[in-house]
Write an enzyme that holds these catalytic residues in place. Structure first.
Site, short mmCIF file in Angstrom:
data_model
loop_
_atom_site.label_atom_id
_atom_site.label_comp_id
_atom_site.label_asym_id
_atom_site.label_seq_id
_atom_site.Cartn_x
_atom_site.Cartn_y
_atom_site.Cartn_z
N HIS A 189 -1.05 5.14 9.54
CA HIS A 189 0.31 5.68 9.57
C HIS A 189 0.32 7.03 10.27
CE1 HIS A 189 0.04 2.84 6.20
NE2 HIS A 189 1.33 2.63 6.36
N HIS A 234 10.88 -3.33 3.19
CA HIS A 234 11.26 -1.91 3.12
C HIS A 234 11.64 -1.42 4.51
CE1 HIS A 234 6.99 -1.64 4.24
NE2 HIS A 234 7.05 -0.34 4.39
N GLU A 240 4.91 -5.04 8.50
CA GLU A 240 3.53 -4.92 8.02
C GLU A 240 3.00 -6.22 7.42
OE1 GLU A 240 3.37 -0.17 6.74
OE2 GLU A 240 3.67 -1.71 5.21
N HIS A 243 0.83 -1.21 0.00
CA HIS A 243 0.00 0.00 0.00
C HIS A 243 0.87 1.27 0.00
CE1 HIS A 243 -0.36 -0.69 4.66
NE2 HIS A 243 0.74 -0.03 4.39
#
Length: 434
Positions: free
Chosen positions: A199, A333, A380, A152
């Site tokens: 976030h 990431h 995540e 996302h």
């Protein structure tokens, strides 16, 4: 079968469940507004005008103006919220409780001084209980038709919003979702349960919930510092969400329920990737936020078990809805520190392999491996295990078919992973002839 709500049969008692909460939402929020001296003064100065400023039903306004707490409870009021209203009027808890029993204040106080109301004669009538548990006529139920797994990345949304999808940098990413959009057009569900992480948009350091289920009717798009994305607000499904909440909490998963919440790129980017540029999302969406920002975060095993419980919850809902469960976030990431920019292609693709072939084993991977191999924000990926746990092959009641798989590096700071699985009825293999 429908969820057990036998508590509704206890005489003289209103249980504040999700149904009551939805019914009385604005009534209870009105009560909360009276927690400041300024608002209390304004209310007492002109009750009707103050009430008219709230989107209350006339029955709710009338209950308050008539000082009828029983009516307010029927209209969705909760005693702890209504106590703020009673305090504004100068009422004690005993005065409020007494008013609901048909007693004078003194009669109620005398009863309490004498030991309180006896439970004898105030239990459920056994004949009523037996009737409530009589066999129900068969009903159609909701079912999970498939699962979508996708990164996302916020920059993906920005590329769409600013018309950059055909630029050489971005074209490979969006080409990887061309099949997905065609598949989604042919398989539009009634509802998506979309698992994502906020976030620092809806939740800041003042409140860090582990699991949040969106139970509201509408979820606006969050402003993440650049202005809200130019995409539609999300229409929720309060009835199904309330059912899921009831089922999961009874299954010992502690949820935070959000009637109001903004949704950020973690939720809107997957919708844009799968549906494109639309004026309205073509189905309802139930947001399911998971904290993967501040440790401790839930384990992969916990998320996998939550997905299994989510499937049980959805399949017990007595409406024939087609539901998809989406797991979002990742892949590898890292956005902070000297290791920023870390990508691990080999680990990511092994994750995709195991997600299909060995989800239970994958669920046992510890947090340390995610962080070390996939980067600090790669954690995540535990959210994908919620969607995977909701598929029918996990308990051998069905099979899954891989419809699409895609992997690309990079999209901004992130490796992009994507997978579509469909649920299929189990096909028994023919007996072997001797």
């Amino acid at each position: 079968m429908s969820l057990d709500k036998t508590y509704k049969l206890v005489p003289g008692t209103t249980i504040f469940d999700a149904e009551q909460s939805a019914k009385g939402y604005h009534l209870n929020q009105f009560c909360m507004s009276l927690m400041t001296a300024e608002n209390r003064a304004a209310y007492l100065a002109d009750e009707r005008a103050y009430l008219d400023a709230w989107p209350l039903r006339e029955e709710q306004r009338r209950a308050l103006l008539d000082r009828d707490l029983n009516a307010a409870m029927r209209e969705g009021g909760n005693i702890y919220f209504l106590a703020k209203w009673g305090a504004t009027l100068g009422l004690s808890f005993q005065q409020m409780a007494g008013s609901m029993t048909g007693m004078t204040e003194q009669e109620y106080r005398d009863m309490m001084a004498g030991g309180g109301r006896s439970v004898e004669g105030n239990r459920i009538d056994h004949a009523v209980l037996e009737a409530a548990h009589a066999p129900e006529a068969p009903a159609e139920h909701a079912g999970i038709t498939g699962a979508v797994f996708t990164s996302h990345v916020p920059a993906i949304g920005a590329a769409m919003d600013h018309g950059k999808t055909e630029e050489p940098y971005w074209r490979p990413v969006f080409e990887g979702y061309a099949y997905s959009r065609a598949w989604e057009r042919e398989n539009v569900p009634d509802v998506i349960v979309l698992v994502y992480n906020d976030h620092a948009s809806a939740f800041d350091q003042s409140l860090v919930p582990t699991f949040v289920l969106g139970t509201g009717a509408v979820f606006p798009v969050a402003d993440e510092g650049y202005g809200p994305r130019p995409v539609p607000a999300v229409e929720g499904d309060p009835d199904l969400a309330a059912h899921i909440a009831h089922s999961l909490i009874r299954d010992d998963f502690d949820l935070t329920l959000a009637n109001e919440m903004t949704v950020d790129h973690g939720l809107t980017v997957p919708l844009s990737l799968m549906f494109g540029d639309v004026e309205k999302w073509p189905c309802k969406v139930i947001p399911f936020h998971v904290n993967v920002v501040q440790y401790p975060v839930p384990s992969g095993a916990r998320c996998f078990d939550l997905g299994r419980a989510l499937r049980r919850a959805i399949e017990s809902y007595d409406r024939p809805l087609k539901v998809q469960v989406w797991g979002t976030g990742g892949m590898s990431h890292q956005l902070q520190g000297p290791r920023a920019g870390l990508i691990n292609r080999e680990w990511d693709n092994a994750f995709l392999d195991r997600l299909v072939e060995d989800p239970a084993g994958l669920a046992a991977v510890p947090h340390l491996e995610y962080v070390e191999e996939a980067g600090s924000e790669g954690i995540e990926l535990v959210m994908w295990l919620i969607a995977r746990g909701a598929m029918s092959d996990v308990d051998d009641s069905g099979e899954v078919e891989v419809k699409h798989r895609f992997y690309h590096v990079p999209a901004s700071n992130t490796a992009v992973g994507h997978l579509i699985l469909e649920n299929r009825p189990r096909v028994d293999e023919p007996a072997v002839k001797e």
